[in-house]
Design a protein around this motif. Structure first.
Motif, mmCIF file in Angstrom:
data_model
loop_
_atom_site.group_PDB
_atom_site.id
_atom_site.type_symbol
_atom_site.label_atom_id
_atom_site.label_comp_id
_atom_site.label_asym_id
_atom_site.label_seq_id
_atom_site.Cartn_x
_atom_site.Cartn_y
_atom_site.Cartn_z
ATOM 1 N N TYR A 32 16.424 -1.731 2.381
ATOM 2 C CA TYR A 32 15.164 -1.250 1.832
ATOM 3 C C TYR A 32 15.031 -1.619 0.367
ATOM 4 N N GLU A 33 13.782 -1.636 -0.097
ATOM 5 C CA GLU A 33 13.487 -1.830 -1.505
ATOM 6 C C GLU A 33 12.834 -0.568 -2.050
ATOM 7 N N VAL A 34 13.266 -0.172 -3.252
ATOM 8 C CA VAL A 34 12.629 0.908 -3.992
ATOM 9 C C VAL A 34 11.725 0.214 -5.004
ATOM 10 N N LYS A 35 10.415 0.500 -4.908
ATOM 11 C CA LYS A 35 9.451 -0.214 -5.728
ATOM 12 C C LYS A 35 8.559 0.758 -6.495
ATOM 13 N N LEU A 36 8.095 0.305 -7.654
ATOM 14 C CA LEU A 36 7.116 1.032 -8.446
ATOM 15 C C LEU A 36 5.812 0.253 -8.439
ATOM 16 N N ALA A 37 4.714 0.966 -8.579
ATOM 17 C CA ALA A 37 3.409 0.313 -8.703
ATOM 18 C C ALA A 37 2.484 1.219 -9.499
ATOM 19 N N LYS A 38 1.529 0.584 -10.153
ATOM 20 C CA LYS A 38 0.444 1.297 -10.822
ATOM 21 C C LYS A 38 -0.830 0.971 -10.061
ATOM 22 N N LEU A 39 -1.591 1.996 -9.762
ATOM 23 C CA LEU A 39 -2.788 1.841 -8.937
ATOM 24 C C LEU A 39 -4.006 2.393 -9.661
ATOM 25 N N LYS A 40 -5.140 1.772 -9.437
ATOM 26 C CA LYS A 40 -6.426 2.329 -9.864
ATOM 27 C C LYS A 40 -7.497 1.626 -9.060
ATOM 28 N N GLY A 41 -8.384 2.423 -8.479
ATOM 29 C CA GLY A 41 -9.434 1.872 -7.644
ATOM 30 C C GLY A 41 -9.054 1.962 -6.178
ATOM 31 N N GLU A 42 -9.670 1.092 -5.381
ATOM 32 C CA GLU A 42 -9.459 1.110 -3.930
ATOM 33 C C GLU A 42 -8.672 -0.115 -3.496
ATOM 34 N N PHE A 43 -7.708 0.075 -2.611
ATOM 35 C CA PHE A 43 -6.964 -1.027 -2.031
ATOM 36 C C PHE A 43 -7.652 -1.410 -0.719
ATOM 37 N N VAL A 44 -7.049 -2.261 0.058
ATOM 38 C CA VAL A 44 -7.631 -2.688 1.330
ATOM 39 C C VAL A 44 -7.098 -1.817 2.465
ATOM 40 N N TRP A 45 -7.919 -1.641 3.495
ATOM 41 C CA TRP A 45 -7.436 -1.008 4.719
ATOM 42 C C TRP A 45 -6.403 -1.939 5.338
ATOM 43 N N HIS A 46 -5.263 -1.391 5.735
ATOM 44 C CA HIS A 46 -4.223 -2.222 6.335
ATOM 45 C C HIS A 46 -3.268 -1.380 7.169
ATOM 46 N N THR A 47 -2.439 -2.083 7.922
ATOM 47 C CA THR A 47 -1.454 -1.458 8.801
ATOM 48 C C THR A 47 -0.126 -2.178 8.646
ATOM 49 N N HIS A 48 0.961 -1.435 8.732
ATOM 50 C CA HIS A 48 2.301 -2.010 8.819
ATOM 51 C C HIS A 48 2.784 -1.688 10.233
ATOM 52 N N GLU A 49 2.702 -2.655 11.127
ATOM 53 C CA GLU A 49 3.010 -2.417 12.539
ATOM 54 C C GLU A 49 4.462 -2.042 12.801
ATOM 55 N N ASP A 50 5.385 -2.546 11.958
ATOM 56 C CA ASP A 50 6.805 -2.396 12.258
ATOM 57 C C ASP A 50 7.547 -1.409 11.375
ATOM 58 N N THR A 51 6.870 -0.747 10.444
ATOM 59 C CA THR A 51 7.604 0.135 9.541
ATOM 60 C C THR A 51 6.734 1.266 9.002
ATOM 61 N N ASP A 52 7.386 2.387 8.724
ATOM 62 C CA ASP A 52 6.760 3.479 7.994
ATOM 63 C C ASP A 52 6.690 3.065 6.522
ATOM 64 N N GLU A 53 5.869 3.780 5.729
ATOM 65 C CA GLU A 53 5.747 3.484 4.301
ATOM 66 C C GLU A 53 5.730 4.811 3.545
ATOM 67 N N LEU A 54 6.683 4.978 2.618
ATOM 68 C CA LEU A 54 6.781 6.206 1.832
ATOM 69 C C LEU A 54 6.100 6.014 0.489
ATOM 70 N N PHE A 55 5.191 6.923 0.147
ATOM 71 C CA PHE A 55 4.517 6.963 -1.150
ATOM 72 C C PHE A 55 4.959 8.242 -1.868
ATOM 73 N N LEU A 56 5.442 8.123 -3.106
ATOM 74 C CA LEU A 56 5.795 9.265 -3.955
ATOM 75 C C LEU A 56 5.025 9.110 -5.256
ATOM 76 N N VAL A 57 4.186 10.085 -5.582
ATOM 77 C CA VAL A 57 3.388 10.016 -6.805
ATOM 78 C C VAL A 57 4.230 10.488 -7.990
ATOM 79 N N ILE A 58 4.290 9.633 -9.007
ATOM 80 C CA ILE A 58 5.008 9.955 -10.244
ATOM 81 C C ILE A 58 4.042 10.558 -11.255
ATOM 82 N N SER A 59 2.882 9.933 -11.419
ATOM 83 C CA SER A 59 1.845 10.460 -12.317
ATOM 84 C C SER A 59 0.489 10.071 -11.760
ATOM 85 N N GLY A 60 -0.530 10.825 -12.150
ATOM 86 C CA GLY A 60 -1.869 10.578 -11.634
ATOM 87 C C GLY A 60 -2.090 11.294 -10.316
ATOM 88 N N ARG A 61 -2.989 10.764 -9.519
ATOM 89 C CA ARG A 61 -3.354 11.377 -8.241
ATOM 90 C C ARG A 61 -3.711 10.272 -7.266
#
Length: 123
Positions: A32-61
């Protein structure tokens, strides 16, 4: 990424980049990879057919839109999007998140498009 016995300082790693929607790898965990990202706005609708995806909010909403309802996360909260579930992350304000997913998973899943980027390692 080299193995280190030093802790990863998330605030320091987040200060190293400003690019939105770009995943930055900060650690490896087995296959597995532990990754960070900064987000603002809307992303695209998508699916990961073969894996779950964990999101942990550090700051913001973060709102994770699902076809059957939205999940809103505050700092310190996490949500796992099950494999095969279509979703779209949305952040009205700049939001920092930690992601945990198998190595090589593309950020846009099956959707592709101009926002597709492989995770880049932060040193």
């Amino acid at each position: 990424m080299t193995t280190s016995h030093a802790p990863v300082n998330l605030a320091r790693k987040l200060s190293q980049f400003d690019e939105l929607w770009a995943q930055k790898k900060v650690a490896d965990l087995n296959d597995y990879e532990v990754k960070l990202a900064k987000l603002k706005g809307e992303f695209v609708w998508h699916t990961h057919e073969d894996t779950d995806e964990l999101f942990l909010v550090i700051s913001g909403r973060l709102t994770i839109q699902l076809r059957d309802g939205d999940v809103t996360l505050e700092p310190g909260e996490l949500f796992v999007v099950p494999r095969g579930v279509e979703h779209r992350p949305v952040a009205d304000e700049e939001t920092a998140i930690l992601l945990l997913e198998p190595a090589g998973v593309l950020n846009t899943g099956d959707a592709g498009g101009p926002l597709t980027k492989a995770a880049e390692a932060l040193h």
